[in-house]
Scaffold this active site. Structure first.
Site, PDB file in Angstrom:
ATOM      1  N   TRP A  37       0.826  -1.215   0.000  1.00 48.46           N
ATOM      2  CA  TRP A  37       0.000   0.000   0.000  1.00 48.46           C
ATOM      3  C   TRP A  37       0.853   1.254   0.000  1.00 48.46           C
ATOM      4  O   TRP A  37       1.847   1.343   0.718  1.00 48.46           O
ATOM      5  CB  TRP A  37      -0.887  -0.001   1.244  1.00 48.46           C
ATOM      6  CG  TRP A  37      -1.574   1.301   1.521  1.00 48.46           C
ATOM      7  CD1 TRP A  37      -1.098   2.343   2.273  1.00 48.46           C
ATOM      8  CD2 TRP A  37      -2.853   1.726   1.052  1.00 48.46           C
ATOM      9  NE1 TRP A  37      -2.005   3.382   2.303  1.00 48.46           N
ATOM     10  CE2 TRP A  37      -3.096   3.022   1.560  1.00 48.46           C
ATOM     11  CE3 TRP A  37      -3.837   1.119   0.259  1.00 48.46           C
ATOM     12  CZ2 TRP A  37      -4.269   3.728   1.300  1.00 48.46           C
ATOM     13  CZ3 TRP A  37      -5.004   1.828  -0.002  1.00 48.46           C
ATOM     14  CH2 TRP A  37      -5.213   3.107   0.509  1.00 48.46           C
ATOM     15  N   ASN A  39       0.276   5.683   0.147  1.00 44.50           N
ATOM     16  CA  ASN A  39      -0.568   6.877   0.091  1.00 44.50           C
ATOM     17  C   ASN A  39       0.303   8.134   0.004  1.00 44.50           C
ATOM     18  O   ASN A  39       1.055   8.255  -0.968  1.00 44.50           O
ATOM     19  CB  ASN A  39      -1.654   6.908   1.167  1.00 44.50           C
ATOM     20  CG  ASN A  39      -1.235   6.803   2.601  1.00 44.50           C
ATOM     21  OD1 ASN A  39      -0.915   5.708   3.072  1.00 44.50           O
ATOM     22  ND2 ASN A  39      -1.250   7.890   3.334  1.00 44.50           N
ATOM     23  N   ASP A  40       0.275   9.041   0.941  1.00 45.08           N
ATOM     24  CA  ASP A  40       0.866  10.373   0.763  1.00 45.08           C
ATOM     25  C   ASP A  40       2.315  10.358   0.278  1.00 45.08           C
ATOM     26  O   ASP A  40       3.150   9.603   0.810  1.00 45.08           O
ATOM     27  CB  ASP A  40       0.877  11.133   2.084  1.00 45.08           C
ATOM     28  CG  ASP A  40      -0.478  11.294   2.719  1.00 45.08           C
ATOM     29  OD1 ASP A  40      -1.457  10.762   2.178  1.00 45.08           O
ATOM     30  OD2 ASP A  40      -0.560  11.954   3.777  1.00 45.08           O
ATOM     31  N   ASP A 168       2.265  16.093   9.775  1.00 41.13           N
ATOM     32  CA  ASP A 168       2.677  16.375   8.400  1.00 41.13           C
ATOM     33  C   ASP A 168       3.587  17.596   8.282  1.00 41.13           C
ATOM     34  O   ASP A 168       3.294  18.546   7.542  1.00 41.13           O
ATOM     35  CB  ASP A 168       1.451  16.557   7.490  1.00 41.13           C
ATOM     36  CG  ASP A 168       0.426  15.455   7.634  1.00 41.13           C
ATOM     37  OD1 ASP A 168       0.824  14.357   8.045  1.00 41.13           O
ATOM     38  OD2 ASP A 168      -0.763  15.697   7.347  1.00 41.13           O
TER      39      ASP A 168
END
Length: 490
Positions: A37, A39-40, A168
């Protein structure tokens, strides 16, 4: 440098898994998860003359789980070399995940800053989540976490800020000092962006709350980025839980450009404008970097949390957009695919002022790894549509309604057998009597850039790769000029 057992395990697993995933299964010129997987995007930056991309990563399965940092590098933003996983959740302060962050080069070392997530005992005896900012330093391959992590804790935020939603960090260096912005949540429940500075990487000071959502544009503001562009500054954020506003913003997770003026002495940001970054179905958590020649390049996760499209039996899930160059035109932030993509153009086919009526196929205009530019002149027609990745059964439609001045992307018939949102629209304008569309088709994606990047629209498709036709359909008669290239990276 000693590697933890958890990181060793991830590296061994991805090394074995990579051997079992065929390149034929992957997109042609978009970055995809090595295995498991993705994502960002994280740590999108330069180090020792090469572009590095880190990413949120769970190598063991095609769903989100305990987050690691995956790693790759490139010399041209198009062809990427997978590197071993960079970080694993192997310390107490990041035991629930190494979340998103950023990177820079300093004194010959590569500095990674990320959000460490930990569960702690709350006052009521229940487990509570804490998100704090941590640093690891390395040589472009292996990284050592600082002994005094976390270097910024949520307790340093203004009173009333959330201790759980604080994540983040985006770092940069300016005039000999380090700065970063991080997403946070105000006591009113909405997003805010905190600004910090430091002379040393392990000693940070809170400066100000640079911007607030004030419950006007979503709740938590994730994945902030702050940079100079043109004559001003841009704060880019990814708001959660937005409510639709016409065709500019859609429900759920968005990405927005907040433009304005930055007063460095006062540590304040005066907002002057707001625009959507991308109007498509699959775009989130964008991050930028600056190249040595001064270009501001943006990349994003090509996916949606609420509208998740996954390919059935694939052992990888997750792609990035094409990296894009940002610029300012008439006060609007524009984006175009990086110029390096042109190095991979082959087999040019062009048509100048061709007339299209009804359903039309043009010789040489087809393919699934394609860069196609179309200039459509104003005329006596109401709708101009393009079916891409098409055959007798499947297609995705790009429909221009010239009367309403709306462009729609619709993947209803693209072959995906789940009940996901399949259509999204945006307002468009003519430019000197034409509308210019640049369409990047890759194995599993369609990216549309309107009028030299004034707007962009990014979406995934799940169409079998042998669906290669491009079909035009006009209600009336339209005059167009076209130029198409195959994109060949082998």
């Amino acid at each position: 440098m000693m590697l933890s057992e958890m990181l060793k395990k991830a590296r061994e697993y991805e090394k074995t898994a990579l051997k079992t995933i065929s390149n034929e299964q992957r997109p042609g010129f978009h970055f995809s998860a090595p295995t498991g997987w993705l994502n960002d995007p994280n740590g999108f930056s330069m180090y020792q003359g090469e572009y590095h991309l880190f990413f949120q990563y769970y190598p063991y399965d095609t769903h989100w789980d305990f987050m690691h940092w995956g790693h790759a590098k490139s010399r041209d933003f198009i062809k990427w070399e997978y590197l071993p996983a960079a970080l694993a959740p192997d310390e107490t302060y990041d035991s629930s995940g190494v979340f998103s962050g950023s990177a820079l080069e300093d004194k010959g070392k590569q500095v990674l800053i990320y959000t460490g997530v930990e569960e702690v005992e709350g006052q009521n005896g229940k487990k509570e989540v804490r998100q704090n900012q941590c640093i690891a330093v390395g040589d472009g391959l292996n990284y050592e976490k600082l002994e005094n992590n976390p270097v910024i804790t949520a307790s340093q935020l203004p009173k009333g800020s959330s201790l759980e939603d604080f994540r983040d960090p985006k770092i940069w260096k300016e005039d000999g000092r380090f700065y970063l912005v991080a997403g946070s949540r105000n006591e009113d429940g909405s997003g805010q962006i905190a600004l910090y500075s430091a002379e040393q990487l392990d000693q940070w000071n809170f400066c100000s709350i640079l911007a607030r959502s004030a419950n006007l544009h979503g709740s938590m503001w994730e994945c902030p980025d702050f940079f100079a562009l043109g004559e001003g500054h841009v704060l880019m954020v990814s708001p959660q839980d937005m409510h639709a506003e016409g065709l500019e913003f859609h429900n759920g997770n968005n990405v927005i450009f907040v433009t304005g003026k930055y007063d460095k002495k006062a540590m304040s940001f005066e907002r002057t404008g707001l625009q959507s970054v991308d109007y498509g179905l699959d775009f989130y958590a964008a991050q930028t970097m600056e190249t040595e020649d001064g270009r501001r390049i943006m990349i994003a996760w090509m996916q949606s949390w609420d509208n998740h499209m996954r390919h059935g039996d694939f052992r990888w899930s997750g792609m990035m957009t094409i990296p894009r160059e940002l610029s300012v035109k008439n006060g609007r932030i524009c984006q175009q695919p990086v110029r390096e993509l042109k190095r991979y153009h082959q087999n040019e086919v062009s048509y100048d002022s061709v007339s299209i009526e009804g359903e039309t196929r043009l010789e040489g205009i087809s393919g699934r790894r394609t860069d196609l530019t179309i200039e459509v002149e104003e005329g006596d027609y109401e709708k101009f549509s393009i079916k891409v990745a098409a055959n007798d059964r499947y297609y995705s439609a790009i429909v221009l309604d010239t009367k309403e001045r709306i462009l729609t992307f619709d993947r209803t018939y693209s072959g995906y057998g789940r009940d996901v949102i399949s259509s999204r629209s945006m307002k468009v304008d003519h430019q000197n009597g034409t509308i210019k569309l640049r369409i990047l088709l890759d194995q599993y994606s369609v990216e549309i850039f309107v009028n030299d990047g004034e707007q962009a629209m990014t979406s995934l498709i799940a169409t079998p790769k042998d669906a290669e036709e491009i079909i035009f359909d006009v209600q009336g008669r339209a005059c167009c000029s076209l130029k198409k290239y195959d994109v060949i990276t082998e």
